[in-house]
Design a protein around this motif. Sequence first.
Motif, mmCIF file in Angstrom:
data_model
loop_
_atom_site.group_PDB
_atom_site.id
_atom_site.type_symbol
_atom_site.label_atom_id
_atom_site.label_comp_id
_atom_site.label_asym_id
_atom_site.label_seq_id
_atom_site.Cartn_x
_atom_site.Cartn_y
_atom_site.Cartn_z
ATOM 1 N N ASP A 99 0.710 -1.796 -0.210
ATOM 2 C CA ASP A 99 0.178 -0.223 -0.074
ATOM 3 C C ASP A 99 1.187 1.299 -0.113
ATOM 4 O OD1 ASP A 99 -2.379 1.489 0.368
ATOM 5 O OD2 ASP A 99 -2.210 1.836 2.765
ATOM 6 N N ILE A 100 1.815 0.791 0.731
ATOM 7 C CA ILE A 100 3.074 2.263 1.439
ATOM 8 C C ILE A 100 3.839 2.349 -0.166
ATOM 9 C CG2 ILE A 100 4.347 2.985 2.889
ATOM 10 C CD1 ILE A 100 2.094 3.541 3.804
ATOM 11 N N TYR A 145 4.206 -1.463 -10.365
ATOM 12 C CA TYR A 145 4.634 -0.054 -10.453
ATOM 13 C C TYR A 145 5.693 0.876 -11.655
ATOM 14 C CZ TYR A 145 2.556 -1.373 -6.274
ATOM 15 O OH TYR A 145 1.282 -1.802 -5.166
ATOM 16 N N THR A 155 -1.231 4.895 6.675
ATOM 17 C CA THR A 155 -1.416 3.292 5.867
ATOM 18 C C THR A 155 -3.312 3.091 5.662
ATOM 19 O OG1 THR A 155 -2.007 2.206 7.702
ATOM 20 C CG2 THR A 155 0.152 2.213 6.812
ATOM 21 N N GLY A 156 -4.074 2.470 4.705
ATOM 22 C CA GLY A 156 -5.118 2.659 4.254
ATOM 23 C C GLY A 156 -6.111 1.532 5.421
ATOM 24 N N MET A 165 3.389 8.192 5.629
ATOM 25 C CA MET A 165 1.791 8.450 5.517
ATOM 26 C C MET A 165 1.300 7.165 6.255
ATOM 27 S SD MET A 165 1.938 6.679 1.317
ATOM 28 C CE MET A 165 2.786 7.865 0.560
ATOM 29 N N ARG A 218 3.373 6.850 -6.833
ATOM 30 C CA ARG A 218 2.369 7.854 -7.293
ATOM 31 C C ARG A 218 2.906 9.254 -7.115
ATOM 32 N NH1 ARG A 218 -1.386 3.719 -6.623
ATOM 33 N NH2 ARG A 218 -2.714 4.209 -4.804
ATOM 34 N N GLN A 219 4.083 9.119 -6.445
ATOM 35 C CA GLN A 219 3.986 10.525 -5.984
ATOM 36 C C GLN A 219 5.547 11.293 -6.788
ATOM 37 O OE1 GLN A 219 2.108 12.771 -3.869
ATOM 38 N NE2 GLN A 219 -0.059 11.106 -4.509
ATOM 39 N N GLY A 273 3.500 1.267 -2.800
ATOM 40 C CA GLY A 273 2.084 1.671 -4.446
ATOM 41 C C GLY A 273 1.952 3.179 -4.285
ATOM 42 N N ARG A 274 1.531 3.638 -3.621
ATOM 43 C CA ARG A 274 1.127 4.745 -3.341
ATOM 44 C C ARG A 274 2.001 5.991 -3.139
ATOM 45 N NH1 ARG A 274 -1.941 4.523 2.263
ATOM 46 N NH2 ARG A 274 -1.726 6.935 2.125
#
Length: 158
Positions: free
Chosen positions: A19-20, A61, A118-119, A116, A26-27, A22-23
């Motif tokens: 999750d971390i 990714y 986490t979801g 960040m 994107r940044q 992958g996010r």
Amino acid sequence: MRRVVCPGSFDPVTNGHLDIIGRASRQYDEVVVAVLINIEKKSLFTVEERIQTLQTVTKEYGNVRVDKFHGLLVDYCKQQEIPAIVKGLRAVSDFDYELQMAQLNYRMSGVETLFMATGPEVSFLSSSRIKEIVKYGGSVAGLVPDLVQELLVERLRG
Ligand code: PNS
């Protein structure tokens, strides 16, 4: 090139880590996933096994590179010209430990730590609990990639 490091033991990688990662991917232009070589800690998978698994599960990714490091994370960051660390915060219980480390790392080197959240669907995950569940016969489907579940079953029940 905006580069960041996601460090950890990844023994094994979970959907929380992904999750971390992958996010973060994107940044940033490049995310370096750095596996700690820790001879003092007993691990289930070797560093090379963990690297191989991480490479497979982060392939999609495109801008994620997997590496290993030993010693201080900030020395690795300096050597690799990485200005920032990305960490996931699961709950308040992570905060004290992570804050101390972030402040010490900044004080030693000027390397920043970015947190960040986490979801919520993965915020209860940890590699230790995952290993325990598999060891005692439970299912971790949906909590780790399928490949990791297979490797865990093979290693812990094989
Ligand atoms: O997945 P983990 O085991 O929680 O990851 C912890 C890790 C690897 C991020 C942390 O232990 C680390 O950075 N270790 C390297 C040694 C270091 O730099 N320590 C910080 C001193 S303030």
